[in-house]
Design a protein around this motif. Sequence first.
Motif, PDB file in Angstrom:
ATOM      1  N   SER A  54      48.970  33.444  41.375  1.00 35.32           N
ATOM      2  CA  SER A  54      50.084  34.385  41.423  1.00 35.32           C
ATOM      3  C   SER A  54      50.007  35.441  40.334  1.00 35.32           C
ATOM      4  N   VAL A  55      49.613  35.049  39.119  1.00 32.14           N
ATOM      5  CA  VAL A  55      49.637  35.982  37.995  1.00 32.14           C
ATOM      6  C   VAL A  55      48.280  36.645  37.777  1.00 32.14           C
ATOM      7  N   GLY A  56      47.204  35.902  38.048  1.00 33.53           N
ATOM      8  CA  GLY A  56      45.870  36.453  37.862  1.00 33.53           C
ATOM      9  C   GLY A  56      45.279  36.202  36.499  1.00 33.53           C
ATOM     10  N   SER A  57      45.983  35.467  35.645  1.00 30.73           N
ATOM     11  CA  SER A  57      45.415  35.148  34.336  1.00 30.73           C
ATOM     12  C   SER A  57      44.267  34.169  34.518  1.00 30.73           C
ATOM     13  N   THR A  58      43.343  34.182  33.557  1.00 30.81           N
ATOM     14  CA  THR A  58      42.109  33.414  33.703  1.00 30.81           C
ATOM     15  C   THR A  58      41.825  32.551  32.477  1.00 30.81           C
ATOM     16  N   TYR A  59      40.961  31.577  32.693  1.00 36.42           N
ATOM     17  CA  TYR A  59      40.576  30.648  31.623  1.00 36.42           C
ATOM     18  C   TYR A  59      39.147  30.216  31.886  1.00 36.42           C
ATOM     19  N   TYR A  60      38.322  30.163  30.802  1.00 36.22           N
ATOM     20  CA  TYR A  60      36.902  29.885  30.970  1.00 36.22           C
ATOM     21  C   TYR A  60      36.427  28.779  30.049  1.00 36.22           C
ATOM     22  N   ALA A  61      35.409  28.082  30.515  1.00 36.95           N
ATOM     23  CA  ALA A  61      34.691  27.181  29.631  1.00 36.95           C
ATOM     24  C   ALA A  61      33.873  28.014  28.650  1.00 36.95           C
ATOM     25  N   ASP A  62      33.700  27.503  27.443  1.00 29.78           N
ATOM     26  CA  ASP A  62      32.950  28.251  26.425  1.00 29.78           C
ATOM     27  C   ASP A  62      31.525  28.551  26.883  1.00 29.78           C
ATOM     28  N   SER A  63      30.959  27.662  27.674  1.00 21.55           N
ATOM     29  CA  SER A  63      29.557  27.801  28.083  1.00 21.55           C
ATOM     30  C   SER A  63      29.322  29.004  29.000  1.00 21.55           C
ATOM     31  N   VAL A  64      30.386  29.507  29.633  1.00 16.91           N
ATOM     32  CA  VAL A  64      30.211  30.628  30.570  1.00 16.91           C
ATOM     33  C   VAL A  64      30.979  31.872  30.147  1.00 16.91           C
ATOM     34  N   LYS A  65      31.758  31.766  29.097  1.00 14.10           N
ATOM     35  CA  LYS A  65      32.585  32.892  28.656  1.00 14.10           C
ATOM     36  C   LYS A  65      31.697  34.093  28.340  1.00 14.10           C
ATOM     37  N   GLY A  66      32.052  35.240  28.889  1.00 18.39           N
ATOM     38  CA  GLY A  66      31.275  36.452  28.676  1.00 18.39           C
ATOM     39  C   GLY A  66      30.193  36.671  29.724  1.00 18.39           C
ATOM     40  N   ARG A  67      29.857  35.635  30.496  1.00 18.03           N
ATOM     41  CA  ARG A  67      28.840  35.766  31.548  1.00 18.03           C
ATOM     42  C   ARG A  67      29.440  35.647  32.940  1.00 18.03           C
ATOM     43  N   PHE A  68      30.440  34.795  33.083  1.00 16.98           N
ATOM     44  CA  PHE A  68      31.058  34.547  34.389  1.00 16.98           C
ATOM     45  C   PHE A  68      32.439  35.184  34.421  1.00 16.98           C
ATOM     46  N   THR A  69      32.823  35.636  35.599  1.00 21.45           N
ATOM     47  CA  THR A  69      34.152  36.205  35.797  1.00 21.45           C
ATOM     48  C   THR A  69      34.763  35.634  37.064  1.00 21.45           C
ATOM     49  N   ILE A  70      35.958  35.091  36.941  1.00 18.48           N
ATOM     50  CA  ILE A  70      36.680  34.586  38.096  1.00 18.48           C
ATOM     51  C   ILE A  70      37.724  35.618  38.507  1.00 18.48           C
TER      52      ILE A  70
END
Length: 124
Positions: A54-70
């Motif tokens: 609903s809001v579109g906020s995101t959260y990432y694992a450290d291992s993919v942060k900066g490389r993956f985008t949801i």
Amino acid sequence: QVQLVESGGGLVQAGVSLRLSCAASGRTFSGYIMGWFRQAPGKEREFVAAISWSVGSTYYADSVKGRFTISRDNAKNTVYLQMNSLSPEDTAVYYCAADRGFTWRTTAASYDYWGQGTQVTVSS
């Protein structure tokens, strides 16, 4: 009946990009958190990223942060995982999942619905 169907996996070389899709159906997912997990052979299922539908906020694992985008497309009821700078360590089956909870949760057991998974293999 809730269905999550992943697509977009494949065999790629290290350094390239790949985009996974998760088509969701069977109910309204507003209020859900949609997540991506992955599981490599012999390893436990690992959290990758999540997005609030609903809001579109995101959260990432450290291992993919900066490389993956949801991201998500509400009109198409689809969640995406854009994966850049892939490495052999990213090789796994990638799963889409839906969580009725209200906070970021990174354990697989917290998610209520799962797709069948799509294989991503990155060669060196």
